[in-house]
Design an enzyme around this catalytic site. Structure first.
Site, PDB file in Angstrom:
ATOM      1  N   GLU A 197       6.111  -0.433  10.345  1.00  0.00           N
ATOM      2  CA  GLU A 197       6.434   0.409  11.498  1.00  0.00           C
ATOM      3  C   GLU A 197       7.170  -0.443  12.537  1.00  0.00           C
ATOM      4  OE1 GLU A 197       3.070   2.468  13.202  1.00  0.00           O
ATOM      5  OE2 GLU A 197       4.263   3.308  14.837  1.00  0.00           O
TER       6      GLU A 197
ATOM      7  N   ASN B 144       3.233   6.283  14.684  1.00  0.00           N
ATOM      8  CA  ASN B 144       3.406   6.957  15.971  1.00  0.00           C
ATOM      9  C   ASN B 144       4.838   6.791  16.488  1.00  0.00           C
ATOM     10  OD1 ASN B 144       0.693   7.539  15.824  1.00  0.00           O
ATOM     11  ND2 ASN B 144       0.063   5.879  17.170  1.00  0.00           N
TER      12      ASN B 144
ATOM     13  N   ASN C 211       4.320  12.382  11.510  1.00  0.00           N
ATOM     14  CA  ASN C 211       3.174  11.471  11.471  1.00  0.00           C
ATOM     15  C   ASN C 211       2.059  11.983  12.377  1.00  0.00           C
ATOM     16  OD1 ASN C 211       1.944   8.689  10.961  1.00  0.00           O
ATOM     17  ND2 ASN C 211       1.988   8.743  13.206  1.00  0.00           N
ATOM     18  N   GLU C 212       0.859  12.083  11.830  1.00  0.00           N
ATOM     19  CA  GLU C 212      -0.361  12.392  12.612  1.00  0.00           C
ATOM     20  C   GLU C 212      -0.100  13.464  13.673  1.00  0.00           C
ATOM     21  OE1 GLU C 212      -2.141   8.730  14.023  1.00  0.00           O
ATOM     22  OE2 GLU C 212      -2.712   8.161  11.988  1.00  0.00           O
TER      23      GLU C 212
ATOM     24  N   TYR D 214      -9.040   4.269   9.006  1.00  0.00           N
ATOM     25  CA  TYR D 214      -9.247   2.870   9.403  1.00  0.00           C
ATOM     26  C   TYR D 214     -10.739   2.657   9.658  1.00  0.00           C
ATOM     27  CZ  TYR D 214      -4.188   2.673  10.280  1.00  0.00           C
ATOM     28  OH  TYR D 214      -2.818   2.697  10.154  1.00  0.00           O
TER      29      TYR D 214
ATOM     30  N   GLU E 125      -2.010   5.644   5.263  1.00  0.00           N
ATOM     31  CA  GLU E 125      -2.434   4.577   6.182  1.00  0.00           C
ATOM     32  C   GLU E 125      -3.912   4.318   5.924  1.00  0.00           C
ATOM     33  OE1 GLU E 125      -1.530   4.748  10.379  1.00  0.00           O
ATOM     34  OE2 GLU E 125       0.314   5.885   9.970  1.00  0.00           O
TER      35      GLU E 125
ATOM     36  N   GLN F   7      -0.833  -2.457   8.124  1.00  0.00           N
ATOM     37  CA  GLN F   7       0.565  -2.454   7.785  1.00  0.00           C
ATOM     38  C   GLN F   7       0.861  -3.727   6.986  1.00  0.00           C
ATOM     39  OE1 GLN F   7       3.008  -1.471  11.172  1.00  0.00           O
ATOM     40  NE2 GLN F   7       1.736   0.254  11.770  1.00  0.00           N
TER      41      GLN F   7
HETATM   42  O1  AHR Z   1      -0.823   1.835  11.957  1.00  0.00           O
HETATM   43  C1  AHR Z   1      -0.948   1.930  13.332  1.00  0.00           C
HETATM   44  C2  AHR Z   1      -0.945   3.370  13.837  1.00  0.00           C
HETATM   45  O2  AHR Z   1      -2.085   4.027  13.368  1.00  0.00           O
HETATM   46  C3  AHR Z   1       0.176   4.247  13.349  1.00  0.00           C
HETATM   47  O3  AHR Z   1       1.306   4.134  14.141  1.00  0.00           O
HETATM   48  C4  AHR Z   1      -0.388   5.620  13.472  1.00  0.00           C
HETATM   49  O4  AHR Z   1       0.154   6.506  12.537  1.00  0.00           O
HETATM   50  C5  AHR Z   1      -1.880   5.423  13.295  1.00  0.00           C
HETATM   51  O5  AHR Z   1      -2.595   6.042  14.295  1.00  0.00           O
END
Ligand code: AHR
Length: 517
Positions: free
Chosen positions: A43, A88, A188-189, A260, A308, A368
């Site tokens: 990103e 994001n 995205n999201e 995450y 992700e 990432q």
């Molecule tokens: O990977 C970091 C961020 O986590 C990304 O930009 C977003 O898609 C997620 O919230």
């Protein structure tokens, strides 16, 4: 790899108190492993691009400014797809800013991370970098501040051969041949309030459908990923997927999941059990996809893109401070988690969870790739090194190919805050196209080695070729530039093979890769 001192084999006998059993057979297959489950994510954030993959002043930089020391570490991971440019970031990004002569590219305020984007790395440079590391781009379009028109234009720019406004511009910009980007993320999201121009499920479902439809009209060979809810724990989860898929089921090919984990409480057994949460999450999304399929009488079955996933919590305070003190700065050191040994164990369990869901999870991206919550770290002008998490990713990508098998595991269990009956031994198995077999296993036990008895019925005569072990006595151990080999794999014992039954020691708190052939 140095041998690791045997801890539970003395004089040829296993002295481990705990035992687990695993039965596997070539007929117990989950499905073919799509190699794209070993994808990653780059990103435009922090030092992922600038100072990560790209640093023109670096001694190893190639003519385009890409760091070749980083490329080498990336190539070793054999990453099939790299998601780009966000995240994001993409929800405020104009893709047109990233093409044409670099000196004409605008600097923009990025409202996702409150930094300034210089656009010195753009679409062409990223595609060239992907080629150089042997990966394919997985490109996200902006369905936040932009929409269907910008989305269909970039597909025309990248993939249409020639003879149209955008494709001819690509040729003028130096790429005669189409870029042939096959995999596209529709935003995205989009349910996250932190997202620029976040949307309701119906709003998003409609725009995803319309943009996707037009993108496929330009190039019918592409595949599309719709945004699932950005977290299992958002109130929108579930309802979001249902409403979005009501609108765009027929147009899209995959639904995304993002996940995450953190260990803020310092509860290692609880933390190591979190892969069970990912399994629940995957199953819930599969159920929703199939419910909509039934409701729509659709033939098509949707697959999942866990695009992700990672551990992410170590750097939160530091990131806030850096952002506060350097608003609109460039390439700031944000989200630079330094990963511990226990993080590597959870990463191993997440990879096994993806393998055990190989029938429905076809794409996954560890987020990432460099510096930003990443397995590879760099210093500007300096070296690059592997974090603890690099190792399970490398092993799974190298050996977790072919067919995912369904091992039947009988293991001692433990209870923790969120789960009861967590298996001490978390395992997965794969069979390569050449018939070779690999067992992956995490021993979650903090105190004891476990003796694993693996019944390899139906595989014929097999020998243990290698037993890779990742272990450290300190769960908080990390790798740094000064000490990059603090947490690295070593060779474990090869166990005893007797009449298709393998008995082997899995050291306490360890990631294991047992390769048979
Ligand atoms: O990977 C970091 C961020 O986590 C990304 O930009 C977003 O898609 C997620 O919230």
């Amino acid at each position: 790899m140095p041998p690791r001192p045997n801890s539970c084999i003395k004089g040829g006998w296993h002295t481990a108190m705990k035992q687990a059993k695993l039965v596997m057979d070539r007929d117990y297959a989950i499905g073919g492993i799509d190699r794209r489950i070993y994808g990653s994510f780059v990103e435009h954030i922090g030092r992922c691009v600038y100072g990560g993959i790209y640093e023109p002043e670096h001694p190893t930089a190639n003519a385009q400014g890409f760091r070749q020391d980083v490329m080498q570490m990336v190539r070793r991971l054999q990453i099939p797809v790299v998601r780009y440019p966000g995240g994001n970031f993409v929800s405020g990004f104009n893709w047109e800013d990233s093409i044409g002569p670099r000196e004409n590219r605008p600097k923009r305020l990025d409202l996702a991370w409150f930094t300034t984007e210089t656009n010195q790395v753009g679409l062409h440079e990223f595609c060239d970098w992907c080629k150089a590391v042997g990966a394919e781009p997985m490109y996200s379009v902006n369905l936040g501040t932009r929409g269907a028109d910008a989305a269909r234009s970039i597909v025309e720019y990248a993939n249409h051969p020639s003879g149209s406004y955008w494709s001819d511009m690509r040729i003028r910009n130096g790429a005669k041949e189409p870029m042939n980007i096959k995999l596209w993320c529709l935003g995205n999201e989009m349910d996250g309030p932190w997202q620029m121009q976040h949307r309701t499920a119906v709003e998003y479902g409609r725009i995803a459908n319309e943009a996707g439809k037009m993108m496929k009209w330009v190039d019918p060979t592409i595949e599309l990923v719709a945004c699932g809810s950005s977290s299992y724990f958002l109130p929108t989860f579930g309802d979001w997927e249902m409403k979005v898929l009501e609108e765009c089921y027929d147009t899209v090919d995959y639904v995304s999941l993002h996940r995450y984990y953190g260990n803020e409480a310092g509860d290692t057994p609880g933390f190591l059990a979190r892969s069970m949460d990912l399994d629940d999450f995957i199953r819930s999304v599969v159920s929703i996809c199939d419910a909509i399929r039934g409701k729509k009488h659709a033939k098509k079955r949707l697959h999942l893109s866990v695009d992700e996933w990672n551990v992410w919590y170590h750097s939160n305070n530091e990131t806030e401070k850096v952002q506060r003190e350097n608003k609109w700065g460039q390439a700031l050191p944000i989200l630079e988690d330094v990963y511990t040994f226990e993080d590597a164990l959870l990463v191993g369990s997440i990879l096994m969870t993806l393998l055990r869901n190989a029938d429905r999870v076809k794409i996954a991206c560890f987020a990432q790739l460099v510096n930003v919550i990443a397995p590879i770290m760099t210093r500007n002008g300096g070296g690059c090194w592997a974090q603890t998490t690099y190792w399970p990713i490398l092993h799974a990508s190298m050996y977790g190919r072919g067919t995912a098998l369904r091992p039947i595991v009988e293991s001692p269990v433990y209870d923790c805050k969120d789960y009861e009956g967590v298996p001490v031994i978390d395992a997965a198995a794969t069979m390569g196209d050449d018939g070779s077999v690999t067992i992956f296993a995490v021993n979650r036990d903090m105190e004891q080695d476990v003796s694993l008895l693996a019944d390899l019925r139906g595989f014929g005569a097999q020998n243990v070729l290698e037993h890779i072990v990742l272990h450290h006595d300190d769960v908080h151990a990390v790798n740094t530039e000064a000490n990059p080999e603090n947490v690295v794999p070593s060779q474990g014992d090869l166990g005893n093979m007797d009449d298709g039954k393998l008995s082997i020691c899995l050291p306490k708190l360890s990631w294991n890769v047992i390769r048979l052939g």
